[in-house]
Design a protein around this motif. Structure first.
Motif, PDB file in Angstrom:
ATOM      1  N   THR A  20       0.831  -1.205   0.000  1.00  0.00           N
ATOM      2  CA  THR A  20       0.000   0.000   0.000  1.00  0.00           C
ATOM      3  C   THR A  20       0.864   1.252   0.000  1.00  0.00           C
ATOM      4  OG1 THR A  20      -1.666  -1.266   1.216  1.00  0.00           O
ATOM      5  CG2 THR A  20      -1.966   1.115   1.114  1.00  0.00           C
ATOM      6  N   GLU A  21       1.979   1.233   0.722  1.00  0.00           N
ATOM      7  CA  GLU A  21       2.884   2.387   0.737  1.00  0.00           C
ATOM      8  C   GLU A  21       3.522   2.621  -0.633  1.00  0.00           C
ATOM      9  OE1 GLU A  21       4.272   2.738   5.395  1.00  0.00           O
ATOM     10  OE2 GLU A  21       5.470   1.451   4.072  1.00  0.00           O
ATOM     11  N   MET A  22       3.685   1.575  -1.431  1.00  0.00           N
ATOM     12  CA  MET A  22       4.193   1.754  -2.798  1.00  0.00           C
ATOM     13  C   MET A  22       3.249   2.628  -3.614  1.00  0.00           C
ATOM     14  SD  MET A  22       5.619  -2.003  -3.899  1.00  0.00           S
ATOM     15  CE  MET A  22       5.981  -1.467  -5.565  1.00  0.00           C
ATOM     16  N   ILE A  23       1.969   2.557  -3.300  1.00  0.00           N
ATOM     17  CA  ILE A  23       0.952   3.289  -4.049  1.00  0.00           C
ATOM     18  C   ILE A  23       0.731   4.692  -3.492  1.00  0.00           C
ATOM     19  CG2 ILE A  23      -1.498   3.289  -4.737  1.00  0.00           C
ATOM     20  CD1 ILE A  23      -1.280   0.143  -4.489  1.00  0.00           C
ATOM     21  N   CYS A  24       0.699   4.819  -2.158  1.00  0.00           N
ATOM     22  CA  CYS A  24       0.313   6.109  -1.576  1.00  0.00           C
ATOM     23  C   CYS A  24       1.374   6.745  -0.686  1.00  0.00           C
ATOM     24  CB  CYS A  24      -1.003   5.975  -0.813  1.00  0.00           C
ATOM     25  SG  CYS A  24      -0.928   4.931   0.636  1.00  0.00           S
ATOM     26  N   GLY A  25       2.540   6.157  -0.604  1.00  0.00           N
ATOM     27  CA  GLY A  25       3.619   6.760   0.171  1.00  0.00           C
ATOM     28  C   GLY A  25       3.747   6.198   1.575  1.00  0.00           C
ATOM     29  N   LYS A  26       4.912   6.442   2.152  1.00  0.00           N
ATOM     30  CA  LYS A  26       5.244   5.972   3.508  1.00  0.00           C
ATOM     31  C   LYS A  26       4.241   6.509   4.518  1.00  0.00           C
ATOM     32  CE  LYS A  26       8.180   3.987   6.391  1.00  0.00           C
ATOM     33  NZ  LYS A  26       7.877   2.612   6.674  1.00  0.00           N
TER      34      LYS A  26
END
Length: 143
Positions: A20-26
């Motif tokens: 999910t962080e790959m899509i919307c950031g850390k």
């Protein structure tokens, strides 16, 4: 900001957060707790308690995602609800649920967000096969 805890059997919790962080950031205020094969339930409960204490320090509500209703992560969190009254548990965690949570958790309260989380999770489930594919490819989604 609403805090997030993801707990699953095996390493899926960490993987779901990373995906999910790959899509919307850390993301901040977000913890993963995996229930490892052969791990004692007492040890697992201690891990969950510590992560919940860490998140509770932010003073916000905590949404806890688990993979399976009735599984060890779910049952352990249910037992911990008496000590952590500001948690909500959502079963069947998937990437659309986490995306919805991460995109909205700064702007709304948890009771407002929960229906959107459930809706995103269920709408993210589709069945595709050759018979269902149309000639019109305009409905493709890119992520």
């Amino acid at each position: 900001m609403i805090s997030v805890l993801v707990s699953t059997h095996g390493s899926a919790a960490k993987g779901l957060i990373e995906t999910t962080e790959m899509i919307c950031g850390k993301q901040s205020q977000c913890k993963a707790v995996s229930f490892a094969m052969g791990q004692s339930t007492d040890d697992f409960q201690q891990q969950l308690q510590q992560k919940l204490k860490d998140l509770q320090a932010f003073g916000s509500d905590i949404v806890c995602f688990v993979d399976l209703k009735g599984g060890t992560p779910f049952n352990t969190l249910v037992r911990l609800m008496a000590d952590f009254p500001n948690i909500e548990i959502v079963t069947g965690v998937n990437v659309p649920m986490l995306l919805e949570t991460f995109m909205q958790r700064d702007d709304v309260n948890l009771p407002t967000l929960l229906p959107d989380i459930i809706q995103a999770g269920t709408q993210g489930i589709e069945r595709y096969n050759m018979a269902s594919m149309s000639v019109d490819e305009s409905s493709d989604e890119d992520f």
